[in-house]
Design a protein around this motif. Structure first.
Motif, short mmCIF file in Angstrom:
data_model
loop_
_atom_site.label_atom_id
_atom_site.label_comp_id
_atom_site.label_asym_id
_atom_site.label_seq_id
_atom_site.Cartn_x
_atom_site.Cartn_y
_atom_site.Cartn_z
N ALA A 148 37.87 -73.20 5.80
CA ALA A 148 36.78 -74.06 5.32
C ALA A 148 36.75 -74.01 3.80
O ALA A 148 36.04 -73.20 3.21
N GLY A 149 37.56 -74.86 3.18
CA GLY A 149 37.58 -74.95 1.73
C GLY A 149 36.88 -76.22 1.29
O GLY A 149 35.66 -76.27 1.16
N SER A 150 37.66 -77.28 1.07
CA SER A 150 37.04 -78.56 0.72
C SER A 150 36.18 -79.08 1.87
O SER A 150 35.16 -79.72 1.65
N ASP A 151 36.61 -78.81 3.11
CA ASP A 151 35.78 -79.17 4.26
C ASP A 151 34.85 -78.00 4.55
O ASP A 151 35.00 -77.28 5.54
N LEU A 152 33.87 -77.81 3.68
CA LEU A 152 33.02 -76.64 3.74
C LEU A 152 32.22 -76.56 5.03
O LEU A 152 31.92 -75.48 5.53
N ALA A 153 31.90 -77.73 5.60
CA ALA A 153 31.10 -77.75 6.83
C ALA A 153 31.82 -77.14 8.02
O ALA A 153 31.21 -76.91 9.07
N ALA A 154 33.12 -76.86 7.88
CA ALA A 154 33.88 -76.25 8.97
C ALA A 154 33.77 -74.73 8.98
O ALA A 154 34.47 -74.06 9.75
N LEU A 155 32.89 -74.17 8.18
CA LEU A 155 32.80 -72.70 8.08
C LEU A 155 32.46 -72.07 9.43
O LEU A 155 31.76 -72.66 10.26
N ARG A 156 32.96 -70.84 9.63
CA ARG A 156 32.83 -70.15 10.91
C ARG A 156 32.03 -68.86 10.85
O ARG A 156 31.72 -68.27 11.89
N THR A 157 31.72 -68.38 9.65
CA THR A 157 30.90 -67.18 9.55
C THR A 157 29.58 -67.40 10.28
O THR A 157 28.93 -68.44 10.10
N THR A 158 29.18 -66.45 11.11
CA THR A 158 27.99 -66.62 11.94
C THR A 158 26.86 -65.70 11.48
O THR A 158 27.09 -64.60 10.97
N ALA A 159 25.64 -66.18 11.68
CA ALA A 159 24.44 -65.39 11.43
C ALA A 159 23.54 -65.52 12.65
O ALA A 159 23.00 -66.60 12.92
N ARG A 160 23.39 -64.43 13.40
CA ARG A 160 22.60 -64.45 14.64
C ARG A 160 21.24 -63.80 14.38
O ARG A 160 21.15 -62.68 13.90
N ARG A 161 20.18 -64.54 14.69
CA ARG A 161 18.84 -64.00 14.45
C ARG A 161 18.54 -62.88 15.44
O ARG A 161 18.80 -62.99 16.63
N ASP A 162 17.98 -61.79 14.89
CA ASP A 162 17.57 -60.64 15.69
C ASP A 162 16.22 -60.17 15.15
O ASP A 162 16.15 -59.32 14.26
N GLY A 163 15.16 -60.77 15.67
CA GLY A 163 13.83 -60.44 15.17
C GLY A 163 13.63 -60.97 13.76
O GLY A 163 13.76 -62.16 13.51
N ASP A 164 13.32 -60.06 12.83
CA ASP A 164 13.06 -60.46 11.45
C ASP A 164 14.29 -60.28 10.57
O ASP A 164 14.19 -60.11 9.35
N ARG A 165 15.46 -60.33 11.19
CA ARG A 165 16.70 -60.20 10.44
C ARG A 165 17.77 -61.07 11.08
O ARG A 165 17.62 -61.59 12.18
N PHE A 166 18.87 -61.24 10.34
CA PHE A 166 20.05 -61.93 10.86
C PHE A 166 21.23 -60.97 10.81
O PHE A 166 21.36 -60.17 9.86
N ILE A 167 22.10 -61.04 11.82
CA ILE A 167 23.31 -60.22 11.87
C ILE A 167 24.49 -61.16 11.56
O ILE A 167 24.73 -62.13 12.29
N VAL A 168 25.19 -60.85 10.49
CA VAL A 168 26.22 -61.75 9.98
C VAL A 168 27.61 -61.17 10.20
O VAL A 168 27.86 -59.98 9.92
N ASN A 169 28.52 -62.02 10.67
CA ASN A 169 29.92 -61.64 10.85
C ASN A 169 30.81 -62.80 10.39
O ASN A 169 30.52 -63.97 10.67
N GLY A 170 31.89 -62.44 9.68
CA GLY A 170 32.81 -63.48 9.25
C GLY A 170 33.57 -63.07 8.00
O GLY A 170 33.62 -61.89 7.64
N GLN A 171 34.14 -64.06 7.35
CA GLN A 171 34.98 -63.82 6.17
C GLN A 171 34.78 -64.94 5.17
O GLN A 171 34.72 -66.12 5.53
N LYS A 172 34.68 -64.57 3.90
CA LYS A 172 34.62 -65.53 2.81
C LYS A 172 35.84 -65.36 1.90
O LYS A 172 36.41 -64.26 1.81
#
Length: 390
Positions: A131-155
């Motif tokens: 996901a470079g120029s097509d930024l909307a194709a990004l795959r990094t995920t953020a899953r809500r867990d109560g009052d926080r988000f759990i993030v996994n992926g690569q930049k």
């Protein structure tokens, strides 16, 4: 501001530059370690901040408030005196600040804007391997867990990531939504567990870009910018700053330091074709300066067109590439033996081959030239949308 007032302001800035621009910084900043680079950048930022010159484009309540005319004068004088650029603070004072001012909460602004002025360093966590120029194709995920988000992926291509305190992060919070609908925008503390930054060594030996690996990183929900799943809209403020407002300074740097270096390189060459190219570059730089000034003025009044920032970004990046390419050409074989450039310089240091290689940073990131042309065609000229591949 009257012409007299502006003249007095120019004299004030000029005197300050003469007294405070670090002597011999180009030599002392060539080939230095990362730690030395960071120390120098923070010291120079503190000097500018103390004088009120670090964030002239910010609102007055946050330490800025300069008029467009004053900003032009400031950047002209800094460039004319060959002052170092704020390379390390660039993302913070432009991208992070623009995002917070447009879409941040009061608490987020109170927490981070003063900290940025105190030296807090930011990195942009947008692009990914797929996901470079097509930024909307990004795959990094953020899953809500109560009052926080759990993030996994690569930049990827995170400039200065190894020095950053905070990150502007885009992550997918609704995998089932259309690409642009399920993305959220976060402020991520780079010191929390699970953040792994790995510098990328490039062909000329620099490690400016980094990869950022995110493994079960916890981000408080309070660090969400804008509404959940509305991060794509928030990101436009960041990208708008990259494509537009930052150009005012960069255009003056190109027109002063960059063009001055080019004229000096060409001076021993008595050739009509070279003189013609220099004249053409001077005309193009004058046009770029006018476009940048107009964009900033229209942005302040809320009258900027939907494609104006893309026009300026495209104009600057491709002019920079042509100018540094010509510098490498007229510099001859000697230009190919220069192996280092000052780390606190701009993209036009006079080390022409390295500058030309570095110029590609502007025609690809922040929206490649092809993307900018599509934006100009569709949003600026009202042409039919580009077909989406099936």
């Amino acid at each position: 501001m009257t012409a007299t007032d502006l003249g007095e302001f120019r004299a004030q800035v000029r005197d300050w530059c003469r007294a405070h621009t670090p002597a011999d910084w180009r030599r002392t900043q060539s080939g230095v370690s990362g730690e030395e680079f960071v120390a120098f950048q923070k010291s120079w930022f503190a000097e500018l901040n103390a004088a009120g010159y670090a964030v002239p484009h910010w609102p007055s309540e946050w330490g800025g408030g300069m008029s467009v005319d004053e900003q032009v004068v400031l950047y002209q004088e800094l460039a004319a005196h060959d002052a170092p650029r704020l390379v390390l603070a660039f993302v913070g004072i432009h991208h992070a600040a623009s995002t917070l001012l447009v879409a941040g909460t009061d608490e987020q602004r109170r927490r981070h804007l003063p900290a940025i002025r105190d030296g807090e360093i930011w990195v942009q966590g947008f692009s990914e391997p797929e996901a470079g120029s097509d930024l909307a194709a990004l795959r990094t995920t953020a899953r809500r867990d109560g009052d926080r988000f759990i993030v996994n992926g690569q930049k990827l291509w995170a400039s200065g990531g190894m020095h950053a305190d905070w990150c502007l992060l885009l992550a997918r919070t609704d995998p089932a939504a259309p690409k642009r609908k399920g993305i959220s925008y976060f402020l991520m503390d780079m010191s929390v567990p699970g953040v792994d930054v790995r510098p990328i060594r490039n062909a000329v030996g620099d490690s400016h870009f980094c990869e950022i690996f995110l493994n079960d990183v916890e981000i408080p929900a309070a660090n969400l910018v804008g509404a959940e799943n509305a991060g794509w809209q928030v990101a436009q403020a960041t990208l708008g700053a990259e494509r537009g407002m930052t150009m005012l300074e960069l255009a003056e740097r190109l027109g002063n330091a960059g063009f001055r270096w080019l004229v000096e390189t060409c001076r021993p060459i008595d050739d009509a074709a070279v003189a013609d190219r220099l004249a053409q570059f001077e005309i193009e730089i004058a046009g770029l300066r006018g476009l940048c000034r107009e964009l900033v003025e229209h942005s302040h009044t809320g009258t900027a067109g939907p494609a104006d920032a893309s026009i300026v970004k495209l104009c600057y990046s491709e002019l920079l590439q042509r100018l540094t390419d010509f510098g490498a050409e007229v510099g001859g074989l000697a230009a190919h033996t220069v192996l280092t450039k000052p780390m606190s310089s701009g993209w036009e240091s006079g080390a022409w081959v390295l500058d030309f290689i570095g110029s590609w940073e502007w025609t690809i990131p922040g929206g490649a030239s092809e993307i900018q042309r599509t934006i100009i065609a569709e949003r600026g000229l009202g042409m039919p949308r580009e077909p989406i591949p099936v």
